[in-house]
Design a protein around this motif. Structure first.
Motif, mmCIF file in Angstrom:
data_model
loop_
_atom_site.group_PDB
_atom_site.id
_atom_site.type_symbol
_atom_site.label_atom_id
_atom_site.label_comp_id
_atom_site.label_asym_id
_atom_site.label_seq_id
_atom_site.Cartn_x
_atom_site.Cartn_y
_atom_site.Cartn_z
ATOM 1 N N VAL A 69 0.854 -1.187 0.000
ATOM 2 C CA VAL A 69 0.000 0.000 0.000
ATOM 3 C C VAL A 69 0.890 1.237 0.000
ATOM 4 C CG1 VAL A 69 -1.888 -1.150 1.222
ATOM 5 C CG2 VAL A 69 -0.157 0.066 2.513
ATOM 6 N N ASN A 70 0.287 2.374 -0.257
ATOM 7 C CA ASN A 70 1.009 3.636 -0.156
ATOM 8 C C ASN A 70 0.673 4.282 1.178
ATOM 9 O OD1 ASN A 70 1.594 2.996 -2.751
ATOM 10 N ND2 ASN A 70 1.106 4.968 -3.600
ATOM 11 N N CYS A 71 1.653 4.899 1.798
ATOM 12 C CA CYS A 71 1.447 5.619 3.053
ATOM 13 C C CYS A 71 0.435 6.730 2.779
ATOM 14 C CB CYS A 71 2.766 6.199 3.541
ATOM 15 S SG CYS A 71 2.625 7.258 4.996
ATOM 16 N N ASN A 97 5.464 -4.292 10.516
ATOM 17 C CA ASN A 97 5.327 -2.833 10.432
ATOM 18 C C ASN A 97 4.252 -2.398 11.413
ATOM 19 O OD1 ASN A 97 4.958 -0.154 9.882
ATOM 20 N ND2 ASN A 97 4.443 -0.423 7.730
ATOM 21 N N ARG A 98 4.657 -1.920 12.567
ATOM 22 C CA ARG A 98 3.682 -1.554 13.598
ATOM 23 C C ARG A 98 3.002 -0.224 13.318
ATOM 24 N NH1 ARG A 98 7.512 -0.310 18.790
ATOM 25 N NH2 ARG A 98 7.969 1.845 18.232
ATOM 26 N N SER A 127 5.959 5.250 8.797
ATOM 27 C CA SER A 127 6.792 5.524 9.966
ATOM 28 C C SER A 127 5.944 6.125 11.082
ATOM 29 C CB SER A 127 7.894 6.512 9.598
ATOM 30 O OG SER A 127 7.316 7.760 9.238
ATOM 31 N N GLU A 128 6.555 6.208 12.266
ATOM 32 C CA GLU A 128 5.877 6.843 13.396
ATOM 33 C C GLU A 128 5.622 8.320 13.095
ATOM 34 O OE1 GLU A 128 6.197 7.242 18.226
ATOM 35 O OE2 GLU A 128 8.049 6.920 17.093
ATOM 36 N N ARG A 129 6.558 8.953 12.390
ATOM 37 C CA ARG A 129 6.409 10.370 12.051
ATOM 38 C C ARG A 129 5.137 10.620 11.248
ATOM 39 N NH1 ARG A 129 7.713 13.780 7.791
ATOM 40 N NH2 ARG A 129 8.265 15.882 8.445
ATOM 41 N N ILE A 149 1.836 12.774 12.486
ATOM 42 C CA ILE A 149 1.372 13.929 11.719
ATOM 43 C C ILE A 149 -0.107 13.766 11.408
ATOM 44 C CG2 ILE A 149 1.524 15.112 9.490
ATOM 45 C CD1 ILE A 149 4.561 14.570 9.587
ATOM 46 N N ASP A 150 -0.501 12.569 10.983
ATOM 47 C CA ASP A 150 -1.902 12.301 10.663
ATOM 48 C C ASP A 150 -2.776 12.426 11.917
ATOM 49 O OD1 ASP A 150 -3.753 11.272 8.453
ATOM 50 O OD2 ASP A 150 -4.188 9.907 10.109
ATOM 51 N N LEU A 151 -2.314 11.909 13.037
ATOM 52 C CA LEU A 151 -3.054 12.027 14.295
ATOM 53 C C LEU A 151 -3.228 13.496 14.680
ATOM 54 C CD1 LEU A 151 -4.381 10.721 16.769
ATOM 55 C CD2 LEU A 151 -2.100 10.635 17.813
#
Length: 61
Positions: free
Chosen positions: A6-8, A21-22, A28-30, A34-36
């Motif tokens: 998939v694409n981020c 991949n958690r 990534s966590e970054r 950012i989305d959150l």
């Protein structure tokens, strides 16, 4: 079995969808944080249905 790819949703980088991949579906966590932050700042909105001319919503009656 082939792993789904998939694409981020934040940056568009390719992400392999695995349990390793958690941060999935983010890369990534970054990107996840950012989305959150966008959700917390109420930057994402569901568009309101447009009223037809002469039509009133039930709340306005």
């Amino acid at each position: 079995m082939k792993q789904p790819v998939v694409n981020c949703p934040r940056c568009g980088r390719i992400v392999i969808w695995t349990n390793a991949n958690r941060y999935r579906p983010f890369c990534s966590e970054r990107c996840k944080m950012i989305d959150l932050g966008e959700w917390a700042a109420e930057s994402y909105r569901i568009p309101e249905a447009e009223k037809q001319e002469g039509e009133a919503l039930k709340d306005e009656e």
